[in-house]
Scaffold this motif. Structure first.
Motif, mmCIF file in Angstrom:
data_model
loop_
_atom_site.group_PDB
_atom_site.id
_atom_site.type_symbol
_atom_site.label_atom_id
_atom_site.label_comp_id
_atom_site.label_asym_id
_atom_site.label_seq_id
_atom_site.Cartn_x
_atom_site.Cartn_y
_atom_site.Cartn_z
ATOM 1 N N LYS A 1 0.828 -1.207 0.000
ATOM 2 C CA LYS A 1 0.000 0.000 0.000
ATOM 3 C C LYS A 1 0.863 1.258 0.000
ATOM 4 C CE LYS A 1 -0.448 0.169 5.046
ATOM 5 N NZ LYS A 1 -1.378 0.111 6.184
ATOM 6 N N ASN A 2 2.186 1.083 0.096
ATOM 7 C CA ASN A 2 3.106 2.220 0.121
ATOM 8 C C ASN A 2 3.149 2.885 -1.251
ATOM 9 O OD1 ASN A 2 5.432 3.886 0.056
ATOM 10 N ND2 ASN A 2 6.352 2.719 1.722
ATOM 11 N N PRO A 3 2.673 4.136 -1.383
ATOM 12 C CA PRO A 3 2.634 4.790 -2.693
ATOM 13 C C PRO A 3 4.022 5.033 -3.294
ATOM 14 C CG PRO A 3 2.050 6.332 -0.945
ATOM 15 C CD PRO A 3 2.106 4.979 -0.328
ATOM 16 N N MET A 4 5.041 5.174 -2.434
ATOM 17 C CA MET A 4 6.399 5.379 -2.947
ATOM 18 C C MET A 4 6.913 4.136 -3.650
ATOM 19 S SD MET A 4 9.829 4.777 -2.421
ATOM 20 C CE MET A 4 9.921 4.188 -0.732
ATOM 21 N N PHE A 5 6.696 2.946 -3.063
ATOM 22 C CA PHE A 5 7.087 1.694 -3.715
ATOM 23 C C PHE A 5 6.447 1.596 -5.094
ATOM 24 C CE2 PHE A 5 8.092 -1.138 0.229
ATOM 25 C CZ PHE A 5 9.354 -0.575 0.283
ATOM 26 N N ARG A 6 5.156 1.827 -5.152
ATOM 27 C CA ARG A 6 4.419 1.672 -6.411
ATOM 28 C C ARG A 6 4.901 2.674 -7.461
ATOM 29 N NH1 ARG A 6 -0.539 -1.149 -6.572
ATOM 30 N NH2 ARG A 6 -0.904 -2.365 -4.678
ATOM 31 N N TYR A 7 5.172 3.893 -7.024
ATOM 32 C CA TYR A 7 5.661 4.909 -7.963
ATOM 33 C C TYR A 7 7.044 4.541 -8.485
ATOM 34 C CZ TYR A 7 7.062 9.535 -9.699
ATOM 35 O OH TYR A 7 7.517 10.580 -10.482
ATOM 36 N N PHE A 8 7.915 4.054 -7.600
ATOM 37 C CA PHE A 8 9.253 3.643 -8.033
ATOM 38 C C PHE A 8 9.170 2.514 -9.063
ATOM 39 C CE2 PHE A 8 12.937 0.733 -7.236
ATOM 40 C CZ PHE A 8 13.894 1.509 -7.868
ATOM 41 N N TYR A 9 8.355 1.507 -8.810
ATOM 42 C CA TYR A 9 8.198 0.408 -9.759
ATOM 43 C C TYR A 9 7.619 0.917 -11.090
ATOM 44 C CZ TYR A 9 8.969 -2.800 -5.827
ATOM 45 O OH TYR A 9 9.512 -3.480 -4.773
ATOM 46 N N THR A 10 6.745 1.905 -11.017
ATOM 47 C CA THR A 10 6.196 2.511 -12.240
ATOM 48 C C THR A 10 7.300 3.183 -13.049
ATOM 49 O OG1 THR A 10 3.994 2.847 -11.294
ATOM 50 C CG2 THR A 10 4.613 4.288 -13.103
ATOM 51 N N LEU A 11 8.186 3.927 -12.377
ATOM 52 C CA LEU A 11 9.294 4.576 -13.082
ATOM 53 C C LEU A 11 10.217 3.545 -13.724
ATOM 54 C CD1 LEU A 11 10.320 7.468 -10.628
ATOM 55 C CD2 LEU A 11 9.046 7.644 -12.771
ATOM 56 N N VAL A 12 10.487 2.446 -13.018
ATOM 57 C CA VAL A 12 11.350 1.401 -13.569
ATOM 58 C C VAL A 12 10.735 0.815 -14.841
ATOM 59 C CG1 VAL A 12 12.264 -0.925 -13.158
ATOM 60 C CG2 VAL A 12 12.455 0.817 -11.379
ATOM 61 N N SER A 13 9.434 0.584 -14.838
ATOM 62 C CA SER A 13 8.789 -0.008 -16.014
ATOM 63 C C SER A 13 8.822 0.943 -17.208
ATOM 64 C CB SER A 13 7.349 -0.413 -15.688
ATOM 65 O OG SER A 13 6.579 0.692 -15.266
ATOM 66 N N PHE A 14 8.576 2.244 -16.969
ATOM 67 C CA PHE A 14 8.661 3.212 -18.072
ATOM 68 C C PHE A 14 10.109 3.398 -18.530
ATOM 69 C CE2 PHE A 14 4.408 4.749 -16.707
ATOM 70 C CZ PHE A 14 3.787 4.763 -17.952
ATOM 71 N N LEU A 15 11.059 3.310 -17.605
ATOM 72 C CA LEU A 15 12.473 3.410 -17.961
ATOM 73 C C LEU A 15 12.876 2.284 -18.909
ATOM 74 C CD1 LEU A 15 15.394 4.469 -17.654
ATOM 75 C CD2 LEU A 15 15.559 3.114 -15.549
ATOM 76 N N LEU A 16 12.437 1.071 -18.640
ATOM 77 C CA LEU A 16 12.755 -0.063 -19.512
ATOM 78 C C LEU A 16 12.181 0.161 -20.915
ATOM 79 C CD1 LEU A 16 12.224 -2.971 -16.985
ATOM 80 C CD2 LEU A 16 14.359 -2.467 -18.194
ATOM 81 N N LYS A 17 10.995 0.671 -20.994
ATOM 82 C CA LYS A 17 10.393 0.953 -22.308
ATOM 83 C C LYS A 17 11.199 2.030 -23.044
ATOM 84 C CE LYS A 17 7.566 3.400 -25.068
ATOM 85 N NZ LYS A 17 7.681 4.827 -25.420
ATOM 86 N N ASN A 18 11.591 3.103 -22.341
ATOM 87 C CA ASN A 18 12.407 4.159 -22.954
ATOM 88 C C ASN A 18 13.758 3.621 -23.422
ATOM 89 O OD1 ASN A 18 10.519 6.166 -22.671
ATOM 90 N ND2 ASN A 18 11.704 7.401 -21.251
ATOM 91 N N THR A 19 14.360 2.750 -22.625
ATOM 92 C CA THR A 19 15.659 2.170 -22.972
ATOM 93 C C THR A 19 15.562 1.380 -24.261
ATOM 94 O OG1 THR A 19 16.227 2.022 -20.615
ATOM 95 C CG2 THR A 19 17.537 0.704 -22.151
ATOM 96 N N TRP A 20 14.501 0.621 -24.404
ATOM 97 C CA TRP A 20 14.285 -0.151 -25.643
ATOM 98 C C TRP A 20 14.191 0.767 -26.861
ATOM 99 C CZ3 TRP A 20 9.249 -0.356 -28.179
ATOM 100 C CH2 TRP A 20 9.246 -1.192 -29.312
ATOM 101 N N VAL A 21 13.442 1.861 -26.758
ATOM 102 C CA VAL A 21 13.319 2.809 -27.881
ATOM 103 C C VAL A 21 14.678 3.426 -28.202
ATOM 104 C CG1 VAL A 21 12.220 4.928 -28.699
ATOM 105 C CG2 VAL A 21 10.896 3.301 -27.348
#
Length: 374
Positions: free
Chosen positions: A305-325
């Motif tokens: 339920k920690n919003p910081m954990f969820r936000y960090f994981y969200t950034l990691v997922s978008f970072l991986l997509k950006n890295t691929w592009v």
């Protein structure tokens, strides 16, 4: 002929790992390092594991308690402040600064099934029921929609009580900090309000927003058989706003069993384009939906339920997509005169995930492989 032919799992992983190491500083005592911790998080992303289940997959990972303990040292404010640097550090080298780009802003919701308390109530959003819940952690993202340059520039957590204009203003500042220019900003119907229109006009931001068919006057404006231009005055609590409306007309040609013509209205500002160009440009906004689908493929699992954990994981997922592009642009761009051509089929997203997974498994040592060999 391509600009570079050699691409290794190490390079794929390094390009995703380095922005985290450069922009997130976690003090750790002992033999564990930030690199070890972020390697584990990348493993969670590409394998779709949680902090609890990653230990069952690999041998060389911190325990669940250590992962949570050290990640808790990050703060939401720190992540919000550095999110654009994390997402764009690798990508910036492939983009031209001081150039105009088409941008889109949109929301995406992650379902939440837990309890609401003091820790998370600020970030829990109520919405239309989806996947058996109407409670969500919501994120708003800024995205380049130009062909071959589709990067997620910035992602912010949505907070209760915060205005849409606050997020738009924050994204405009991010664009300025990166020395980009706005050719046009495409927003969806969620932003259709007098406050948003007044704010964008005051900031002189060129924009396109589809008309919401609400009220007799606007419905009358959207009746016709030819593409055209019109004006409409929107009433608001803080005053009226005059809007320029562009209407593109397309024939249904039997689609969905219907015939006749259909009117597509858009509120425009700062452009003098033909209605068909406005309609075609706005359609590029739907590329942001593809970024959400890719992000969901590499989103670490969590029930926290920690919003910081969820936000960090969200950034990691978008970072991986950006890295691929970024890697597509570096390694699979044809060296030739004329428009840029990227061979997308030679390096699909699933291949990129496979490369990162191969390196992570090598570093963290797959548990099943070791046990079978012993």
């Amino acid at each position: 002929m391509f600009s570079r032919l050699q691409l290794t799992p190490y390079e794929c992983t390094k390009n995703a790992l380095q922005p985290l190491l450069d922009n997130i500083h976690i003090p750790i005592n002992g033999s564990l390092t930030c690199k070890d911790l972020f390697h584990t998080v990348l493993g969670m992303a590409v394998d779709k594991k949680s902090a609890h289940s990653i230990n069952k997959q690999y041998l060389e990972t911190p325990c669940e308690t250590s992962i949570r303990y050290h990640l808790k040292k990050m703060s939401m404010d720190q992540l919000i402040e550095s999110n654009a640097k994390i997402l764009m550090q690798t990508a910036l080298g492939t983009l031209n600064q001081n150039q105009k780009y088409d941008f889109a802003i949109d929301y995406t919701n992650d379902p939440y099934y837990g309890k609401r308390d003091k820790e998370n109530k600020k970030y829990l959003i109520r919405g239309q029921a989806k996947k058996s819940t109407n409670t969500f952690y919501s994120y708003v993202s800024l995205y380049i929609i130009n062909k071959n340059k589709r990067f997620t520039i910035s992602v912010l957590p949505v907070e209760n009580g915060k205005l849409k204009t606050d997020y738009i203003n924050c994204f405009i500042k991010r664009i300025d900090e990166l020395n980009f220019k706005v050719n046009v900003l495409c927003l969806d119907r969620e932003f259709y309000s007098s406050k948003v229109f007044a704010f964008l006009q005051e900031k002189e931001i060129p924009h396109i927003i589809p008309v919401v068919k609400r009220g007799r006057k606007i419905k009358t404006v959207l009746m016709g058989r030819k593409k055209r231009y019109d004006t409409y005055v929107m009433k608001g609590a803080e005053g009226n706003v005059k809007l320029d409306v562009v209407i593109d007309v397309k024939y249904k040609k039997g689609n969905r069993g219907e015939t006749g013509c259909e009117n597509f209205g858009f509120v425009v500002y700062g452009t003098d384009w033909d209605p068909r160009k406005v309609s075609t440009t706005y359609r590029k906004r739907f590329a942001i939906e593809a970024s959400y689908r890719m992000r969901n493929i590499v989103k670490p699992k969590t029930s926290s339920k920690n919003p910081m954990f969820r936000y960090f994981y969200t950034l990691v997922s978008f970072l991986l997509k950006n890295t691929w592009v970024t890697l597509q642009r570096r390694h699979f761009t044809r060296v030739k005169r004329g428009p840029q051509v990227i061979e997308y089929d030679m390096f699909r997203f699933d291949m990129f995930i496979h490369f990162v997974m191969e390196w992570v498994r090598k570093k963290l040592r797959v548990r099943l492989t070791i046990e079978c060999c012993s």
